[in-house]
Write an enzyme that holds these catalytic residues in place. Sequence first.
Site, PDB file in Angstrom:
ATOM      1  N   TYR A  87       0.831  -1.212   0.000  1.00 48.78           N
ATOM      2  CA  TYR A  87       0.000   0.000   0.000  1.00 48.78           C
ATOM      3  C   TYR A  87       0.861   1.256   0.000  1.00 48.78           C
ATOM      4  O   TYR A  87       0.510   2.265  -0.620  1.00 48.78           O
ATOM      5  CB  TYR A  87      -1.003  -0.023   1.167  1.00 48.78           C
ATOM      6  CG  TYR A  87      -2.200  -0.852   0.788  1.00 48.78           C
ATOM      7  CD1 TYR A  87      -3.221  -0.313   0.009  1.00 48.78           C
ATOM      8  CD2 TYR A  87      -2.270  -2.195   1.127  1.00 48.78           C
ATOM      9  CE1 TYR A  87      -4.291  -1.085  -0.400  1.00 48.78           C
ATOM     10  CE2 TYR A  87      -3.335  -2.977   0.718  1.00 48.78           C
ATOM     11  CZ  TYR A  87      -4.345  -2.419  -0.046  1.00 48.78           C
ATOM     12  OH  TYR A  87      -5.396  -3.184  -0.470  1.00 48.78           O
TER      13      TYR A  87
ATOM     14  N   VAL B 287      -9.446   3.962  -5.001  1.00 47.43           N
ATOM     15  CA  VAL B 287      -8.941   4.298  -3.665  1.00 47.43           C
ATOM     16  C   VAL B 287      -7.855   5.374  -3.772  1.00 47.43           C
ATOM     17  O   VAL B 287      -7.124   5.616  -2.827  1.00 47.43           O
ATOM     18  CB  VAL B 287      -8.379   3.030  -2.962  1.00 47.43           C
ATOM     19  CG1 VAL B 287      -9.505   2.062  -2.617  1.00 47.43           C
ATOM     20  CG2 VAL B 287      -7.318   2.335  -3.812  1.00 47.43           C
TER      21      VAL B 287
ATOM     22  N   HIS C 289     -14.623   1.449  -1.823  1.00 46.17           N
ATOM     23  CA  HIS C 289     -13.538   0.562  -1.400  1.00 46.17           C
ATOM     24  C   HIS C 289     -12.498   1.283  -0.550  1.00 46.17           C
ATOM     25  O   HIS C 289     -11.360   0.807  -0.441  1.00 46.17           O
ATOM     26  CB  HIS C 289     -12.890  -0.092  -2.630  1.00 46.17           C
ATOM     27  CG  HIS C 289     -13.836  -1.004  -3.367  1.00 46.17           C
ATOM     28  ND1 HIS C 289     -13.667  -1.389  -4.671  1.00 46.17           N
ATOM     29  CD2 HIS C 289     -14.995  -1.607  -2.954  1.00 46.17           C
ATOM     30  CE1 HIS C 289     -14.667  -2.194  -5.037  1.00 46.17           C
ATOM     31  NE2 HIS C 289     -15.484  -2.332  -4.019  1.00 46.17           N
TER      32      HIS C 289
ATOM     33  N   CYS D 123      -9.557   1.877  17.805  1.00 47.13           N
ATOM     34  CA  CYS D 123     -10.442   2.969  18.248  1.00 47.13           C
ATOM     35  C   CYS D 123     -11.197   3.650  17.106  1.00 47.13           C
ATOM     36  O   CYS D 123     -12.012   4.541  17.352  1.00 47.13           O
ATOM     37  CB  CYS D 123      -9.653   4.004  19.059  1.00 47.13           C
ATOM     38  SG  CYS D 123      -8.608   5.075  18.050  1.00 47.13           S
TER      39      CYS D 123
ATOM     40  N   CYS E 278      -1.473   4.890  15.712  1.00 52.66           N
ATOM     41  CA  CYS E 278      -2.673   5.714  15.862  1.00 52.66           C
ATOM     42  C   CYS E 278      -2.353   6.917  16.757  1.00 52.66           C
ATOM     43  O   CYS E 278      -1.835   6.745  17.862  1.00 52.66           O
ATOM     44  CB  CYS E 278      -3.787   4.874  16.487  1.00 52.66           C
ATOM     45  SG  CYS E 278      -5.242   5.859  16.859  1.00 52.66           S
TER      46      CYS E 278
ATOM     47  N   CYS F  10      -4.604   6.378  20.111  1.00 55.37           N
ATOM     48  CA  CYS F  10      -4.408   5.317  21.110  1.00 55.37           C
ATOM     49  C   CYS F  10      -3.109   4.551  20.915  1.00 55.37           C
ATOM     50  O   CYS F  10      -2.861   3.590  21.631  1.00 55.37           O
ATOM     51  CB  CYS F  10      -5.609   4.366  21.097  1.00 55.37           C
ATOM     52  SG  CYS F  10      -5.632   3.265  19.674  1.00 55.37           S
TER      53      CYS F  10
ATOM     54  N   GLY G 268     -15.113   3.230 -16.898  1.00 52.40           N
ATOM     55  CA  GLY G 268     -13.828   2.602 -16.586  1.00 52.40           C
ATOM     56  C   GLY G 268     -13.868   1.530 -15.529  1.00 52.40           C
ATOM     57  O   GLY G 268     -12.915   1.398 -14.772  1.00 52.40           O
TER      58      GLY G 268
ATOM     59  N   SER H 194     -14.572  -2.743 -14.917  1.00 48.53           N
ATOM     60  CA  SER H 194     -14.827  -4.039 -15.544  1.00 48.53           C
ATOM     61  C   SER H 194     -16.164  -4.603 -15.071  1.00 48.53           C
ATOM     62  O   SER H 194     -16.663  -5.565 -15.633  1.00 48.53           O
ATOM     63  CB  SER H 194     -13.697  -5.018 -15.207  1.00 48.53           C
ATOM     64  OG  SER H 194     -13.591  -5.160 -13.802  1.00 48.53           O
TER      65      SER H 194
ATOM     66  N   PRO I 291     -13.344   1.045 -23.127  1.00 48.44           N
ATOM     67  CA  PRO I 291     -12.843   0.503 -24.398  1.00 48.44           C
ATOM     68  C   PRO I 291     -13.271  -0.946 -24.612  1.00 48.44           C
ATOM     69  O   PRO I 291     -13.276  -1.431 -25.745  1.00 48.44           O
ATOM     70  CB  PRO I 291     -11.313   0.589 -24.272  1.00 48.44           C
ATOM     71  CG  PRO I 291     -10.995   1.269 -22.995  1.00 48.44           C
ATOM     72  CD  PRO I 291     -12.266   1.422 -22.198  1.00 48.44           C
TER      73      PRO I 291
HETATM   74  P1  OAD Z   1     -10.531  -3.279 -13.398  1.00 52.94           P
HETATM   75  O1  OAD Z   1      -9.061  -3.279 -13.550  1.00 52.94           O
HETATM   76  O2  OAD Z   1     -11.203  -4.557 -13.069  1.00 52.94           O
HETATM   77  O3  OAD Z   1     -11.217  -2.730 -14.719  1.00 52.94           O
HETATM   78  C1  OAD Z   1     -10.791  -1.559 -15.338  1.00 52.94           C
HETATM   79  C2  OAD Z   1     -11.717  -1.278 -16.504  1.00 52.94           C
HETATM   80  O4  OAD Z   1     -11.296  -0.056 -17.087  1.00 52.94           O
HETATM   81  C3  OAD Z   1     -11.693  -2.334 -17.606  1.00 52.94           C
HETATM   82  O5  OAD Z   1     -13.027  -2.657 -17.973  1.00 52.94           O
HETATM   83  C4  OAD Z   1     -10.969  -1.641 -18.776  1.00 52.94           C
HETATM   84  O6  OAD Z   1     -11.511  -2.042 -20.038  1.00 52.94           O
HETATM   85  C5  OAD Z   1     -11.285  -0.191 -18.498  1.00 52.94           C
HETATM   86  N1  OAD Z   1     -10.270   0.764 -18.979  1.00 52.94           N
HETATM   87  C6  OAD Z   1      -8.942   0.570 -19.168  1.00 52.94           C
HETATM   88  N2  OAD Z   1      -8.352   1.713 -19.574  1.00 52.94           N
HETATM   89  C7  OAD Z   1      -9.334   2.650 -19.631  1.00 52.94           C
HETATM   90  C8  OAD Z   1      -9.372   4.037 -19.958  1.00 52.94           C
HETATM   91  N3  OAD Z   1      -8.262   4.693 -20.309  1.00 52.94           N
HETATM   92  N4  OAD Z   1     -10.571   4.675 -19.901  1.00 52.94           N
HETATM   93  C9  OAD Z   1     -11.697   4.000 -19.541  1.00 52.94           C
HETATM   94  N5  OAD Z   1     -11.720   2.706 -19.219  1.00 52.94           N
HETATM   95  C10 OAD Z   1     -10.561   2.031 -19.259  1.00 52.94           C
HETATM   96  O7  OAD Z   1     -10.872  -2.129 -12.319  1.00 52.94           O
HETATM   97  P2  OAD Z   1     -12.227  -1.915 -11.484  1.00 52.94           P
HETATM   98  O8  OAD Z   1     -13.422  -2.217 -12.301  1.00 52.94           O
HETATM   99  O9  OAD Z   1     -12.116  -0.591 -10.861  1.00 52.94           O
HETATM  100  O10 OAD Z   1     -11.272  -3.752  -5.491  1.00 52.94           O
HETATM  101  O11 OAD Z   1     -12.071  -3.023 -10.373  1.00 52.94           O
HETATM  102  C11 OAD Z   1     -13.019  -3.127  -9.371  1.00 52.94           C
HETATM  103  C12 OAD Z   1     -12.371  -3.533  -8.077  1.00 52.94           C
HETATM  104  O12 OAD Z   1     -11.605  -4.712  -8.262  1.00 52.94           O
HETATM  105  C13 OAD Z   1     -11.346  -2.531  -7.537  1.00 52.94           C
HETATM  106  O13 OAD Z   1     -11.961  -1.485  -6.793  1.00 52.94           O
HETATM  107  C14 OAD Z   1     -10.497  -3.388  -6.658  1.00 52.94           C
HETATM  108  C15 OAD Z   1     -10.318  -4.563  -7.599  1.00 52.94           C
HETATM  109  O14 OAD Z   1      -9.993  -5.772  -7.003  1.00 52.94           O
HETATM  110  C16 OAD Z   1     -10.668  -3.995  -4.313  1.00 52.94           C
HETATM  111  O15 OAD Z   1      -9.460  -3.905  -4.165  1.00 52.94           O
HETATM  112  C17 OAD Z   1     -11.610  -4.366  -3.225  1.00 52.94           C
END
Ligand code: OAD
Length: 237
Positions: A65, A101, A117, A128, A144, A147, A184, A186, A211
């Site tokens: 992180y 995030v 998220h 706390c 923290c 605490c 953006g 998936s 895309p």
């Molecule tokens: P993903 O990496 O799963 O998906 C990213 C999406 O963005 C895909 O559908 C790509 O086609 C699209 N993409 C890529 N480049 C792009 C661009 N320039 N403009 C627009 N779209 C584009 O990411 P998330 O959907 O955010 O959760 O993933 C969801 C969650 O899964 C995240 O919050 C994280 C991950 O595990 C946790 O960590 C709990």
Amino acid sequence: MTTADIRRTLKDATRIAVLTGAGISAASGVPTFRGDDGLWRNFRAQDLATPDAYRQNPQLVWEWYQMRFNAVMNVQPNAAHLALANLEKGCEDFTLITQNVDGLHQRAGSDNVFELHGNLTQARCEACGEVVVLEAHFPLPPPCPACRAPMRPNVVWFGEMLPEHAFEAGVDAFNRAEVALIIGTSAVVEPAASLGRIAAQAGAFVIEINPDRTPLTMFADVTLRMDAVTGMAQLLG
Ligand code: OAD
């Protein structure tokens, strides 16, 4: 429907709900999770993003992180983040729900943002409940200030509940939206993706910018098969 029609629909909407995912931050240089260079191609989620992983090796999880924190501190919001902040200014009822995030929506000037998220620029005390904004070169783990217990990243890991108020705000916003924008993501992580279906079922005009095809494409009235920066420019004219 022509581009002009789509623009007018968005311009005339008084209630707009937006769901964003990692793709909106791609143009800023923040990696997505599931693309070719996605984080989950190079790292195992079960080693880094679960409560068990943190219990077994908090140092490793914090290092990951911290690496992402340093990366996010070195990038800027892009034109798609800024376009959403502008869209909010002209809209009576605007809600932005993000799975990201990275805090880039807030840095772009968006106000009514709910983070499903969490936020990796913050730490949270499990003892706390204190939440702090992290500064550069923070110690691992950060103590923290209230605490002195070791703090954890203020993010939601696999197997954890979403912050209730953020998800409820999303359900409300997507239920009442005239226009829903899905940008953006998936759309494979639940319950975040369900917001798109809620909007479609409630009769919103759903616009997806991505895309690639996603499980929400079939619920969209219009899909802009392009990156978020180009898509937002097309929508706002
Ligand atoms: P993903 O990496 O799963 O998906 C990213 C999406 O963005 C895909 O559908 C790509 O086609 C699209 N993409 C890529 N480049 C792009 C661009 N320039 N403009 C627009 N779209 C584009 O990411 P998330 O959907 O955010 O959760 O993933 C969801 C969650 O899964 C995240 O919050 C994280 C991950 O595990 C946790 O960590 C709990």
